[in-house]
Scaffold this active site. Structure first.
Site, mmCIF file in Angstrom:
data_model
loop_
_atom_site.group_PDB
_atom_site.id
_atom_site.type_symbol
_atom_site.label_atom_id
_atom_site.label_comp_id
_atom_site.label_asym_id
_atom_site.label_seq_id
_atom_site.Cartn_x
_atom_site.Cartn_y
_atom_site.Cartn_z
ATOM 1 N N ILE A 685 0.820 -1.218 0.000
ATOM 2 C CA ILE A 685 0.000 0.000 0.000
ATOM 3 C C ILE A 685 0.840 1.249 0.000
ATOM 4 C CG2 ILE A 685 -2.101 -0.956 1.017
ATOM 5 C CD1 ILE A 685 -1.118 0.057 3.720
ATOM 6 N N GLY A 686 2.130 1.122 0.178
ATOM 7 C CA GLY A 686 2.947 2.347 0.168
ATOM 8 C C GLY A 686 4.401 2.004 0.227
ATOM 9 N N GLY A 688 8.011 4.147 1.407
ATOM 10 C CA GLY A 688 8.549 5.421 1.912
ATOM 11 C C GLY A 688 10.050 5.416 1.977
ATOM 12 N N SER A 690 11.963 4.800 4.359
ATOM 13 C CA SER A 690 12.621 3.756 5.126
ATOM 14 C C SER A 690 12.173 2.347 4.756
ATOM 15 C CB SER A 690 12.411 3.995 6.621
ATOM 16 O OG SER A 690 11.044 4.153 6.883
ATOM 17 N N GLY A 691 11.127 2.210 3.985
ATOM 18 C CA GLY A 691 10.746 0.850 3.612
ATOM 19 C C GLY A 691 9.389 0.781 2.922
ATOM 20 N N LYS A 692 8.964 -0.445 2.672
ATOM 21 C CA LYS A 692 7.663 -0.660 2.033
ATOM 22 C C LYS A 692 6.601 -0.939 3.090
ATOM 23 C CE LYS A 692 9.172 -2.636 -2.351
ATOM 24 N NZ LYS A 692 9.160 -3.830 -3.215
ATOM 25 N N VAL A 693 5.347 -0.584 2.792
ATOM 26 C CA VAL A 693 4.273 -0.835 3.738
ATOM 27 C C VAL A 693 3.216 -1.725 3.090
ATOM 28 C CG1 VAL A 693 2.599 0.222 5.272
ATOM 29 C CG2 VAL A 693 4.691 1.438 4.718
ATOM 30 N N LYS A 707 5.303 -2.711 8.076
ATOM 31 C CA LYS A 707 6.352 -1.941 7.427
ATOM 32 C C LYS A 707 7.596 -2.817 7.353
ATOM 33 C CE LYS A 707 8.618 2.379 8.546
ATOM 34 N NZ LYS A 707 8.339 3.554 9.373
ATOM 35 N N ASP A 815 10.350 14.645 12.928
ATOM 36 C CA ASP A 815 9.974 14.545 11.521
ATOM 37 C C ASP A 815 8.447 14.648 11.396
ATOM 38 O OD1 ASP A 815 10.376 14.381 8.845
ATOM 39 O OD2 ASP A 815 10.708 12.212 8.791
#
Ligand SMILES: *[C@@H]1O[C@H](CO)[C@@H](O)[C@H](O)[C@H]1NC(C)=O
Ligand SMILES: *[C@@H]1O[C@H](CO)[C@@H](O)[C@H](O)[C@H]1NC(C)=O
Ligand SMILES: *[C@@H]1O[C@H](CO)[C@@H](O)[C@H](O)[C@H]1NC(C)=O
Ligand SMILES: *[C@@H]1O[C@H](CO)[C@@H](O)[C@H](O)[C@H]1NC(C)=O
Ligand SMILES: *[C@@H]1O[C@H](CO)[C@@H](O)[C@H](O)[C@H]1NC(C)=O
Ligand SMILES: *[C@@H]1O[C@H](CO)[C@@H](O)[C@H](O)[C@H]1NC(C)=O
Ligand SMILES: *[C@@H]1O[C@H](CO)[C@@H](O)[C@H](O)[C@H]1NC(C)=O
Ligand SMILES: *[C@@H]1O[C@H](CO)[C@@H](O)[C@H](O)[C@H]1NC(C)=O
Ligand SMILES: *[C@@H]1O[C@H](CO)[C@@H](O)[C@H](O)[C@H]1NC(C)=O
Ligand SMILES: *[C@@H]1O[C@H](CO)[C@@H](O)[C@H](O)[C@H]1NC(C)=O
Ligand SMILES: *[C@@H]1O[C@H](CO)[C@@H](O)[C@H](O)[C@H]1NC(C)=O
Length: 864
Positions: A685-686, A688, A690-693, A707, A815
């Site tokens: 679904i995403g 980013g 730092s990684g995939k979700v 994640k 952040d």
């Protein structure tokens, strides 16, 4: 015709009143008058005698008094008033007269009474004031006058009252004040005088009735000459640094009613004789000095109302004669070295209200007559050697509010009535040898807020009635012999902050319904015989800080909710608990908190070993040898396997489920395998920084977000292992460490995390509406109307506020941006992505690493 006659008779008077009207109207113009007190000072009424605050002499028909006190008027002092020839009384008390006091007083020849107290006058005191020939009363209290008291003040001719209290006056108290022989009141307290002595010349003021010199920076001895103040009623020289002995001449003050000497450095003994001549003396306060010797019998024979001698070094007995005082209501003798019994008739003739004899070496019994007049409110006797039983008469003293009898050698049962006195807020019996039970009459103690009865020999069960005391804040009954179970009603005590019943013989289960202990801070039930489970509700006691349940027979598992608490003290040792220790507490620092529970396991060194300790040494040795052998075989095997595995891995990069380690922070309704099986690109679904979700729907129908952090396979090269670890740990450890500890409705919940050597997964609650950033920039942004946006902002702020103010140590996210704010099904917002969060240990510490720029492009976290 008659009118004309009138004119002929009184022409000068009419004329003068007209003049006075003009002067007064100019006075009016000089003031700011927000409340309109001058509203009837107008042309329509030509007779000023009817004006607000103005009074006229009916014979002379001219203004003789102006009283504008409490009128909220502001402006400079109106010297023009002095033109009113017959003016004798001026009060501008409690206004905002805000000028300096420099002007022409020479015309105020008739002024007798000048009250300018509580204004905003500044500057020095005018020299010329003393030239007012008729001035009797001068009150400049509560202004900002500075500088010295002028030497000219010695020349006042008729002055009776001089009050300069609460100004900013400097210099020292001038000796010439001793020349104002007419003076009756000299009030100079609370100024910033330089260090100085009491001028002996003040003894010449033989008309003086009040000498008030509190907090005037005085040192040195009290002059003998003060004994000449035969008319003085009120001698107050407290809160200075006066030293030396109290002069025996003081006993010559035959009119004195009140003597205040407290908080000085007076030494020596009280005059033994002469007190009997001070027949008017009612109040003596010589507390907080360094006085020694005995309390004179002659002093105690006076009809005193209040005697305060606390914090000195008095010794010997309290003279019997004090019990004859018909009006004594206050007796405070604490912190001395007094010995012997209290007078046995103390209180028989006196309407005692406050008695404090704490911290002495008194012995014997409590006088039976202490509350004879029914006025006694406070009886404080802690830290003495009193003994015997509490007299029944005291238990009928319904006026009592504070009873402190701790740290003595009292014994026997408490008279039933004492438990239930209706106004008592503090009942302290700690550290005596009292016995017997808490009577059911305690139900009547409706105002009781502290019941401190530890370290006695109390027994029996704690009555159900204790639970009716809705104002109870502290119940300390440790170190007694209470038995039976805790009364079920005890959970009703909604104000309770401290419950300490350690070291008794209590048995039975934990009462149910403890969630109503909303204010409970300390719970100590150690060393009893309590059993059953520790209720999970314990996790809802949000201000609990000290929890000691050690040395009981509690069984079952430790409630996971314990992790919600911020405890300074936790002790579950020596019970029969079993199962897993909640992860947050499975740490070395909590080791001693769990010792002596054979069934309890956790990652703490030596905890589960507890089981083997119980067995024979030989058996343990055998077991150890077997383990050692097995260990060697295992290590060799692992080495071999590892080499094999590397080849295998290179051939097929699949996730080997058996090597996952799971760290969970909540009770899980799923297993790690269920998650691992669902990590395919269909569920992505995403993706980013730092990684995939992935979104994973579990067998129970619930969804979670997983994640998967970058790293691992990208850096397969063996030699860069260290680097790789660093790379991954940056985001991972930070996020896990931070999130694992946090529980808040506006912070995304981390269910658990799974790790292998080269892949890390974080399992979160699933947020159906995704991130705020995505939503704002997508076609669906129309869903976000203003009320929703407002709520999102509020939710995010609450989450952050929790991180900053309620986490210990505080956490800085570093952040915060719309992409890191996730939305649940109802658009409730939660803060997420703690990859760069920083735990702020202490101010100053950690600043080094904070200088590194943190955050993602477009947002740079501020430094601290
Ligand atoms: C001072 O005057 C104000 C009205 O201007 C009044 O409200 C206040 O109570 C007065 N204070 C004292 C101590 O009299
Ligand atoms: C005194 O008070 C008046 C009225 O409030 C104000 O206008 C004036 O500036 C004040 N003067 C001083 C010296 O504070
Ligand atoms: C009032 O003042 C006038 C003028 O100074 C004086 O003659 C008169 O005696 C005064 N009256 C009183 C009662 O003081
Ligand atoms: C009076 O003195 C106090 C204390 O120094 C100060 O805070 C206050 O502002 C002063 N007020 C005036 C009107 O000078
Ligand atoms: C105070 O009175 C004494 C004795 O009458 C006198 O000598 C002295 O000058 C007076 N001091 C002042 C400042 O008036
Ligand atoms: C002077 O002090 C006494 C004692 O505190 C007090 O009763 C009296 O009212 C004061 N006088 C003035 C003018 O403030
Ligand atoms: C005032 O008192 C001082 C010292 O106590 C003394 O020397 C002086 O003679 C007295 N003056 C008068 C006028 O009584
Ligand atoms: C005692 O007096 C000193 C100044 O002399 C003051 O700082 C202190 O607060 C006083 N203590 C009490 C209890 O009044
Ligand atoms: C008490 O006063 C009388 C008369 O003033 C005096 O003779 C006597 O010495 C005084 N007593 C003491 C103990 O000072
Ligand atoms: C109850 O105790 C409080 C102090 O804890 C006290 O202020 C209050 O006056 C007492 N009320 C009654 C009715 O005695
Ligand atoms: C407590 O009571 C027991 C008897 O019930 C007695 O033996 C013991 O000495 C008492 N302890 C104290 C401290 O009074």
């Amino acid at each position: 015709m008659r009118l004309l006659l009138l004119f002929l008779l009184f022409p000068p008077l009419i004329f003068s009143l007209n003049q006075e009207v003009l002067y007064l109207q100019r006075v009016k113009l000089g003031f700011d008058d927000p409340d309109g007190v001058f509203s009837n000072w107008n042309d329509r009424d030509k007779n000023p005698c009817n004006w607000y605050g103005v009074t006229c002499d009916s014979v002379a028909n001219s203004v003789n008094s102006l009283d504008l006190s409490n009128s909220n008027i502001a402006g400079p002092f109106p010297f023009l008033l002095c033109r009113l020839q017959n003016l004798s009384f001026v009060s501008l008390y409690n206004n905002s007269v805000n000028s300096t006091f420099a002007g022409d007083f020479s015309e105020c020849r008739n002024l007798e009474h000048l009250d300018l107290a509580q204004n905003l006058l500044t500057g020095t005191l005018p020299d010329t004031l003393a030239d007012l020939p008729n001035l009797k009363y001068l009150d400049l209290t509560g202004n900002n006058f500075s500088g010295d008291i002028p030497a000219s003040f010695g020349k006042f001719q008729k002055l009776e009252v001089l009050s300069l209290v609460e100004n900013l006056l400097g210099g020292v108290i001038p000796a010439v004040l001793g020349n104002i022989s007419t003076l009756k009141q000299l009030n100079l307290s609370y100024n910033s005088f330089l260090k100085g002595r009491i001028p002996p010349e003040l003894g010449n003021l033989t008309n003086l009735e009040v000498l008030w010199l509190t907090d005037c920076n005085l040192f040195g001895e009290i002059p003998d000459s003060l004994g000449q103040l035969k008319r003085v009623k009120d001698l107050d020289i407290a809160v200075n640094s006066l030293n030396g002995p109290i002069p025996s001449s003081l006993t010559e003050l035959t009119s004195v009613v009140q003597i205040e000497l407290y908080n000085n450095s007076l030494t020596g003994v009280l005059p033994a004789r002469g007190w009997s001549n001070m027949t008017a003396l009612r109040l003596l306060d010589a507390s907080m000095n360094e006085l020694t010797g005995t309390i004179p019998d002659e002093l105690c024979s006076l009809p005193l109302e209040s005697l305060n001698l606390y914090e000195n070094q008095f010794e010997g007995n309290l003279p019997e004669s004090i019990s004859n005082s018909p009006n004594l209501y206050e007796l405070r003798l604490f912190q001395n070295r007094l010995t012997g019994d209290l007078p046995k008739d103390l209180g028989k003739n006196s309407p005692l209200k406050w008695v404090d004899v704490s911290s002495n070496q008194f012995s014997g019994e409590i006088p039976k007559s202490l509350c004879e007049k029914g006025q006694l409110e406070e009886i404080l006797m802690i830290y003495n050697s009193f003994s015997g039983e509490i007299p029944v008469s005291l238990s009928e003293c319904t006026s009592l509010t504070r009873v402190r009898l701790g740290y003595n050698s009292f014994s026997g049962d408490i008279p039933v009535g004492l438990w239930g006195l209706p106004q008592v807020s503090l009942l302290e019996l700690i550290d005596n040898s009292f016995s017997g039970e808490i009577a059911k009459t305690i139900a009547g103690a409706t105002n009781l807020s502290a019941l401190i009865i530890s370290k006695n020999n109390f027994s029996g069960s704690i009555p159900e009635e204790v639970g009716y005391l809705e104002n109870l804040v502290e119940f300390s009954g440790g170190d007694n012999k209470f038995s039976g179970s805790l009364p079920a009603s005890i959970v009703n005590l909604g104000q309770l902050g401290r419950l300490d019943l350690h070291d008794n013989g209590l048995s039975g289960d934990f009462p149910s319904g403890i969630h109503s202990w909303k204010k409970l801070n300390e719970l100590n039930l150690a060393d009893n015989k309590l059993s059953g489970n520790i209720p999970s509700e314990i996790g809802s006691l949000s201000v609990l800080n000290y929890l000691d349940l050690s040395g009981n027979q509690f069984s079952g598992e430790i409630p996971i909710g314990l992790q919600n608490l911020k405890l300074n003290q936790l002790n579950f040792s020596n019970n029969r608990l079993f199962g897993e220790i909640p992860p947050l507490y499975a740490k070395e620092m909590y080791r001693t908190s769990f010792l002596g529970n054979p069934g309890l396991c956790g990652d703490i060194n030596g905890l589960c070993d507890g089981r083997s300790e119980a067995r024979s040494l030989g058996y343990a040795w055998l077991m150890r040898s077997i383990f050692l052998l097995a260990g060697v075989v295992f290590i060799v095997g692992v080495g071999w396997f590892y080499r094999k595995y590397r080849n295998f891995k290179n051939a097929k990069r699949a996730i080997d489920k058996s090597k996952w380690t799971l760290m969970s922070f909540h009770k899980l309704g799923f297993s790690e395998y269920e998650i691992l099986n669902a990590l395919d690109e269909d569920n992505l679904i995403g993706s980013g920084s730092s990684g995939k979700v992935y979104k994973v729907v579990l067998s129970n129908g619930e969804a979670v977000a997983v994640k998967k952090l970058w790293g691992g396979s990208k850096l397969a090269d063996e030699s860069s292992d260290v680097e790789k670890g660093q790379f991954q740990n940056d985001g991972f450890e930070a996020e896990v460490d931070t999130l694992g500890k946090i529980r808040h409705k506006n912070i995304v919940k981390l269910w658990c995390c799974c790790t292998t050597r080269d892949c890390k997964l974080l399992v979160y609650e699933y947020m159906p509406n995704g991130s705020l950033g995505d939503l704002l920039h997508s076609s669906k942004s129309g869903l976000l109307d203003w009320p929703i946006r407002y709520r999102i902002a509020l939710d995010a702020a609450e989450g952050l506020s929790y991180l900053h103010h309620d986490c210990a140590p505080p956490i800085v996210h570093r952040d915060v941006k719309s992409n890191n704010i996730l939305l649940d099904g109802d658009f409730g917002a939660r803060v997420a992505d703690f990859g760069v969060a920083k735990v702020v240990d202490k101010i100053g510490k950690g600043t080094k690493s904070m200088s590194v720029i943190a955050g993602s492009c477009g947002y740079i976290a501020p430094g601290l």
